[in-house]
Scaffold this motif. Structure first.
Motif, PDB file in Angstrom:
ATOM      1  N   GLU A 298       0.842  -1.191   0.000  1.00  0.00           N
ATOM      2  CA  GLU A 298       0.000   0.000   0.000  1.00  0.00           C
ATOM      3  C   GLU A 298       0.885   1.252   0.000  1.00  0.00           C
ATOM      4  O   GLU A 298       1.912   1.292   0.699  1.00  0.00           O
ATOM      5  N   PRO A 299       0.505   2.286  -0.744  1.00  0.00           N
ATOM      6  CA  PRO A 299       1.339   3.493  -0.812  1.00  0.00           C
ATOM      7  C   PRO A 299       1.602   4.137   0.549  1.00  0.00           C
ATOM      8  O   PRO A 299       2.621   4.813   0.720  1.00  0.00           O
ATOM      9  N   THR A 300       0.708   3.914   1.505  1.00  0.00           N
ATOM     10  CA  THR A 300       0.886   4.523   2.822  1.00  0.00           C
ATOM     11  C   THR A 300       1.621   3.621   3.805  1.00  0.00           C
ATOM     12  O   THR A 300       1.821   4.004   4.953  1.00  0.00           O
ATOM     13  N   GLU A 301       2.019   2.414   3.371  1.00  0.00           N
ATOM     14  CA  GLU A 301       2.674   1.466   4.264  1.00  0.00           C
ATOM     15  C   GLU A 301       4.122   1.229   3.833  1.00  0.00           C
ATOM     16  O   GLU A 301       4.449   1.292   2.648  1.00  0.00           O
ATOM     17  N   GLN A 302       4.972   0.932   4.791  1.00  0.00           N
ATOM     18  CA  GLN A 302       6.363   0.619   4.495  1.00  0.00           C
ATOM     19  C   GLN A 302       6.536  -0.833   4.078  1.00  0.00           C
ATOM     20  O   GLN A 302       7.436  -1.172   3.317  1.00  0.00           O
ATOM     21  N   PHE A 303       5.672  -1.706   4.577  1.00  0.00           N
ATOM     22  CA  PHE A 303       5.786  -3.135   4.310  1.00  0.00           C
ATOM     23  C   PHE A 303       4.831  -3.539   3.186  1.00  0.00           C
ATOM     24  O   PHE A 303       3.966  -2.777   2.761  1.00  0.00           O
ATOM     25  N   GLY A 304       4.981  -4.771   2.745  1.00  0.00           N
ATOM     26  CA  GLY A 304       4.095  -5.307   1.717  1.00  0.00           C
ATOM     27  C   GLY A 304       4.139  -6.818   1.747  1.00  0.00           C
ATOM     28  O   GLY A 304       4.570  -7.427   2.723  1.00  0.00           O
ATOM     29  N   PHE A 305       3.701  -7.430   0.656  1.00  0.00           N
ATOM     30  CA  PHE A 305       3.791  -8.885   0.563  1.00  0.00           C
ATOM     31  C   PHE A 305       4.165  -9.270  -0.860  1.00  0.00           C
ATOM     32  O   PHE A 305       3.883  -8.545  -1.821  1.00  0.00           O
ATOM     33  N   ALA A 306       4.829 -10.413  -0.963  1.00  0.00           N
ATOM     34  CA  ALA A 306       5.269 -10.923  -2.264  1.00  0.00           C
ATOM     35  C   ALA A 306       4.474 -12.164  -2.629  1.00  0.00           C
ATOM     36  O   ALA A 306       4.023 -12.911  -1.758  1.00  0.00           O
ATOM     37  N   ALA A 327       8.221 -27.614  -6.665  1.00  0.00           N
ATOM     38  CA  ALA A 327       7.272 -26.505  -6.847  1.00  0.00           C
ATOM     39  C   ALA A 327       7.291 -25.578  -5.637  1.00  0.00           C
ATOM     40  O   ALA A 327       7.247 -24.344  -5.778  1.00  0.00           O
ATOM     41  N   ILE A 328       7.351 -26.150  -4.438  1.00  0.00           N
ATOM     42  CA  ILE A 328       7.433 -25.319  -3.227  1.00  0.00           C
ATOM     43  C   ILE A 328       8.723 -24.520  -3.229  1.00  0.00           C
ATOM     44  O   ILE A 328       8.745 -23.314  -2.945  1.00  0.00           O
ATOM     45  N   ASP A 329       9.824 -25.195  -3.561  1.00  0.00           N
ATOM     46  CA  ASP A 329      11.115 -24.519  -3.573  1.00  0.00           C
ATOM     47  C   ASP A 329      11.129 -23.376  -4.582  1.00  0.00           C
ATOM     48  O   ASP A 329      11.641 -22.288  -4.298  1.00  0.00           O
ATOM     49  N   GLU A 330      10.544 -23.602  -5.769  1.00  0.00           N
ATOM     50  CA  GLU A 330      10.504 -22.545  -6.776  1.00  0.00           C
ATOM     51  C   GLU A 330       9.667 -21.361  -6.307  1.00  0.00           C
ATOM     52  O   GLU A 330      10.059 -20.200  -6.468  1.00  0.00           O
ATOM     53  N   ALA A 331       8.503 -21.630  -5.734  1.00  0.00           N
ATOM     54  CA  ALA A 331       7.658 -20.544  -5.238  1.00  0.00           C
ATOM     55  C   ALA A 331       8.373 -19.746  -4.154  1.00  0.00           C
ATOM     56  O   ALA A 331       8.305 -18.503  -4.130  1.00  0.00           O
ATOM     57  N   MET A 332       9.080 -20.444  -3.267  1.00  0.00           N
ATOM     58  CA  MET A 332       9.811 -19.749  -2.204  1.00  0.00           C
ATOM     59  C   MET A 332      10.987 -18.958  -2.778  1.00  0.00           C
ATOM     60  O   MET A 332      11.258 -17.833  -2.342  1.00  0.00           O
ATOM     61  N   ARG A 333      11.688 -19.507  -3.757  1.00  0.00           N
ATOM     62  CA  ARG A 333      12.775 -18.744  -4.393  1.00  0.00           C
ATOM     63  C   ARG A 333      12.247 -17.462  -5.007  1.00  0.00           C
ATOM     64  O   ARG A 333      12.882 -16.399  -4.943  1.00  0.00           O
ATOM     65  N   VAL A 336      11.617 -14.874  -2.319  1.00  0.00           N
ATOM     66  CA  VAL A 336      12.875 -14.447  -1.704  1.00  0.00           C
ATOM     67  C   VAL A 336      13.629 -13.504  -2.637  1.00  0.00           C
ATOM     68  O   VAL A 336      14.214 -12.507  -2.204  1.00  0.00           O
ATOM     69  N   CYS A 337      13.612 -13.799  -3.947  1.00  0.00           N
ATOM     70  CA  CYS A 337      14.372 -13.004  -4.913  1.00  0.00           C
ATOM     71  C   CYS A 337      13.907 -11.552  -4.998  1.00  0.00           C
ATOM     72  O   CYS A 337      14.661 -10.691  -5.471  1.00  0.00           O
ATOM     73  N   VAL A 338      12.682 -11.268  -4.569  1.00  0.00           N
ATOM     74  CA  VAL A 338      12.189  -9.884  -4.650  1.00  0.00           C
ATOM     75  C   VAL A 338      12.184  -9.180  -3.294  1.00  0.00           C
ATOM     76  O   VAL A 338      11.719  -8.044  -3.190  1.00  0.00           O
ATOM     77  N   GLY A 339      12.688  -9.848  -2.252  1.00  0.00           N
ATOM     78  CA  GLY A 339      12.833  -9.163  -0.969  1.00  0.00           C
ATOM     79  C   GLY A 339      11.945  -9.644   0.142  1.00  0.00           C
ATOM     80  O   GLY A 339      11.889  -9.007   1.206  1.00  0.00           O
ATOM     81  N   ALA A 340      11.246 -10.776  -0.024  1.00  0.00           N
ATOM     82  CA  ALA A 340      10.372 -11.284   1.037  1.00  0.00           C
ATOM     83  C   ALA A 340      11.168 -12.138   2.019  1.00  0.00           C
ATOM     84  O   ALA A 340      12.196 -12.722   1.681  1.00  0.00           O
ATOM     85  N   HIS A 476      17.948 -13.241   2.370  1.00  0.00           N
ATOM     86  CA  HIS A 476      17.048 -12.156   2.762  1.00  0.00           C
ATOM     87  C   HIS A 476      17.753 -11.181   3.711  1.00  0.00           C
ATOM     88  O   HIS A 476      17.603  -9.947   3.569  1.00  0.00           O
ATOM     89  N   ASP A 477      18.517 -11.704   4.648  1.00  0.00           N
ATOM     90  CA  ASP A 477      19.241 -10.825   5.575  1.00  0.00           C
ATOM     91  C   ASP A 477      20.232  -9.943   4.819  1.00  0.00           C
ATOM     92  O   ASP A 477      20.410  -8.762   5.158  1.00  0.00           O
ATOM     93  N   ALA A 478      20.871 -10.495   3.793  1.00  0.00           N
ATOM     94  CA  ALA A 478      21.797  -9.701   2.980  1.00  0.00           C
ATOM     95  C   ALA A 478      21.057  -8.606   2.220  1.00  0.00           C
ATOM     96  O   ALA A 478      21.561  -7.487   2.059  1.00  0.00           O
ATOM     97  N   MET A 479      19.860  -8.924   1.752  1.00  0.00           N
ATOM     98  CA  MET A 479      19.050  -7.909   1.067  1.00  0.00           C
ATOM     99  C   MET A 479      18.670  -6.783   2.012  1.00  0.00           C
ATOM    100  O   MET A 479      18.678  -5.598   1.635  1.00  0.00           O
ATOM    101  N   ARG A 480      18.323  -7.124   3.254  1.00  0.00           N
ATOM    102  CA  ARG A 480      17.947  -6.095   4.230  1.00  0.00           C
ATOM    103  C   ARG A 480      19.106  -5.145   4.512  1.00  0.00           C
ATOM    104  O   ARG A 480      18.902  -3.988   4.893  1.00  0.00           O
ATOM    105  N   LYS A 481      20.337  -5.624   4.304  1.00  0.00           N
ATOM    106  CA  LYS A 481      21.523  -4.789   4.504  1.00  0.00           C
ATOM    107  C   LYS A 481      21.919  -4.030   3.244  1.00  0.00           C
ATOM    108  O   LYS A 481      22.931  -3.307   3.239  1.00  0.00           O
ATOM    109  N   GLY A 482      21.149  -4.189   2.170  1.00  0.00           N
ATOM    110  CA  GLY A 482      21.430  -3.480   0.929  1.00  0.00           C
ATOM    111  C   GLY A 482      22.613  -4.012   0.155  1.00  0.00           C
ATOM    112  O   GLY A 482      23.217  -3.279  -0.648  1.00  0.00           O
ATOM    113  N   LEU A 483      22.941  -5.305   0.345  1.00  0.00           N
ATOM    114  CA  LEU A 483      24.132  -5.881  -0.282  1.00  0.00           C
ATOM    115  C   LEU A 483      23.851  -6.531  -1.629  1.00  0.00           C
ATOM    116  O   LEU A 483      24.784  -6.902  -2.339  1.00  0.00           O
ATOM    117  N   ILE A 484      22.592  -6.694  -1.991  1.00  0.00           N
ATOM    118  CA  ILE A 484      22.235  -7.432  -3.208  1.00  0.00           C
ATOM    119  C   ILE A 484      21.655  -6.470  -4.240  1.00  0.00           C
ATOM    120  O   ILE A 484      20.637  -5.820  -4.007  1.00  0.00           O
TER     121      ILE A 484
END
Length: 581
Positions: A298-306, A327-333, A336-340, A476-484
């Motif tokens: 949402e434009p007014t929120e900092q968080f979201g969902f993937a 299939a589960i592994d692919e969905a989870m990848r 994760v690849c977009v920041g979830a 994901h932790d690396a993404m939160r640090k801006g490394l990816i």
């Protein structure tokens, strides 16, 4: 239909997949799902004696009659005779009015069920469990006259909801319905006598004890013949692959209908409605690159969902349990690849299978469910919803019954803590380093490399990597640090396709480092692998965060991808092959 309906009720169509196989020719499968966000939690409670049975929304017609039964029938020459009446005729305007009404009326009903498969019979029958109901069908608004009582009871006409409403709140709900332009029908009451009584013009046409309806019917006993998949790993790439030039295989993969650009499909949908789509299905410098998951915030929120999707029916032909895990592994990848955060994810399953009365088919289903359970436990991600459609078979010209490939679609929905830190798959900057996290094995069973080399579906399919959940959490932790800078998962076509898509999306070249077994490196479809782009100065730091991580190359300004065998392809030639479909 999806594009038209979604647009008219104000919903973006943001995620999807398109797969082609000869097994779908006579029995095409279409999956549609809807994900909503609630800012409150209301516990679902049962109707109470004295509550009114209130039907809201669209009128009832013959469209959709026997829809649930039809969807599980074997297709043959007579299918066309009944198909038209079995498909519901949607009315998105009525649906939108109903949605808006229910948002304003949450305090006015005790329980609610939509009219899906079975129509009123299912909705009211479910709500009457343990309490009973007395229903009058003659008051149900009809699209046209002439419906028999059983047709009204079973019609699956869309845009209808059944509510349990306290008698003293009915007038307020009726007034709110008038404001929203939604039809309100008081169809009877919940009784407390544990009898489901259905009347037409006062005369009973059906009466069932609800205990019998829900618990009294005999259970079917079925026998499953479990599959015995081959799981012997190869030590190197097979000769049918190594006899070909890697660049020829890459171009053939990029042109394969399952891998080629889906932009012509994606552009039929509006994925921008509501202005909350942060990561779109197409990404990159020109908005035409292949994305992994999508992110809504949402434009007014900092968080979201993937949202991420995993599906590979060809694995299921050889190993249904491994297919479910893949299939589960692919969905989870994808999420994760977009920041979830993979530690805050939930799963949905959609099964489409053949006739489960066949022992081998039931065994495949059992194995796939086992795989789903194992994957859910491995990721700590619960299955919160799902659906199945069985008997997806057709009678061929040869007089034999043919089934669709065993198809399991997994959807992952995961929390994105910071929508400002999302990542996309397109390459960002020349000089950055490319790392591959995860392990690569010689896994080519039912691979797309085998398909483009005209090989039969045989061998060992990729097996689940038990270290993948912790690996994704680290990423994901690396993404939160801006490394990816960018991330892209390896799926159909393996690493070669992943790198080509990253290059095409960013319009930047790649120089791979030499490798010993080039064919396994480029075309294996081993699970648990993600390519990440990192700044040169951060490469060692990021690599040290992972147990399995290798440097595979670097981003360049050259408009070519230089593969690990020394061959290369221009971005232009790859785009030409990839966008030709």
């Amino acid at each position: 239909g999806i594009a038209d309906y979604g647009n008219k009720i104000g919903l973006p169509t943001v995620a999807g997949a398109v797969l082609y196989d000869a097994g779908y020719t006579a029995n095409p499968l279409v999956y549609a799902g809807c994900i909503g966000v609630s800012d409150t939690f209301t516990d679902q409670v049962s109707a109470e004696p004295g509550d009114r049975v209130v039907v809201l929304g669209g009128r009832t017609g013959r469209d959709g009659l026997r829809g649930a039964t039809f969807s599980s029938m074997t297709m043959d020459a007579t299918t066309g005779d009944v198909a038209g009446a079995s498909v519901q005729i949607g009315d998105p305007i009525t649906e939108k009015l109903l949605i808006d009404l229910l948002a304003d009326a949450q305090h006015l009903y005790r329980a609610i069920t939509d009219c899906g498969a079975g129509g009123l019979s299912s909705a009211i029958g479910e709500m009457a469990e343990g309490v009973g109901a007395d229903v009058e069908l003659s008051v149900i608004p009809l699209k046209y006259p002439g419906l028999a009582p059983w047709e009204i009871w079973l019609s699956e006409a869309q845009e209808r909801m059944v509510l349990a409403v306290a008698a003293d709140l009915c007038d307020e709900l009726r007034s709110l319905c008038a404001i929203h332009g939604v039809e309100f029908t008081d169809a009877g009451s919940f009784t407390g006598d544990n009898q489901l009584t259905v009347r037409f013009s006062g005369e009973p046409v059906l009466q069932l004890d609800t205990h019998f309806l829900h618990s009294g019917r005999p259970q079917r006993s079925m026998v499953a013949e479990m599959p015995t998949p081959q799981r012997q790993q190869l030590v190197a790439a097979p000769s049918w692959l190594t006899q070909r030039q890697p660049t020829d295989i890459v171009l053939a993969l990029l042109a394969h209908p399952n891998i080629a650009s889906k932009a012509n499909v994606i552009h039929q949908y509006d994925h921008e409605i509501r202005g909350a789509t942060c990561v779109r299905p197409l990404v990159g410098a020109y908005g035409d690159g292949h994305g992994d998951g999508v992110v809504i915030a949402e434009p007014t929120e900092q968080f979201g969902f993937a949202i991420g999707i995993g599906v590979n029916p060809w694995y299921g032909i050889l190993d249904p349990e491994a297919m479910a895990l893949a299939a589960i592994d692919e969905a989870m990848r994808n999420v994760v690849c977009v920041g979830a955060d993979p530690r805050q994810a939930a799963l949905l399953d959609n099964f489409s299978w053949g006739n489960p009365k066949r022992q081998t088919t039931l065994g495949e289903l059992v194995a796939a469910v086992d795989g789903c359970c194992s994957g859910s436990l491995a990721f700590g991600a619960p299955f919160v919803s799902g659906k199945d459609s069985l008997n997806n078979e057709y009678l061929g010209a040869d007089g034999e019954r043919h089934s669709v490939p065993p198809t399991l679609v997994i959807t992952a929905v995961a929390h994105v803590p910071d929508a400002e830190l999302t990542v996309t798959s397109d390459l960002k900057k020349a000089g950055n380093v490319l790392l591959l996290v995860g392990n690569t094995h010689a896994e080519f069973g039912a691979s797309h490399a085998a398909m483009v080399c005209n090989q039969p579906i045989e061998g060992t399919v990729p097996q689940f990597d038990t270290a993948a959940p912790s690996r994704y959490a680290t990423l994901h932790d690396a993404m939160r640090k801006g490394l990816i800078a960018s991330a892209h998962d390896c799926t159909e076509g393996g690493l070669a396709v992943a790198l080509a898509e990253m290059s095409m999306g960013g319009r930047l070249g790649i120089e791979m480092e030499p490798a010993s077994d080039v064919y396994t490196q480029l075309f294996s479809e081993s699970l648990g692998r993600i390519v990440i782009e990192v700044a040169f100065e951060n490469a060692d730091l990021v690599a040290s965060m992972f147990v399995a991580c290798s440097r595979i190359g670097a981003v360049s300004n050259d408009q070519h991808v230089l593969f690990s065998d020394g061959s290369k392809l221009s971005i232009e030639s790859m785009l030409s092959a990839w966008g030709a479909q």
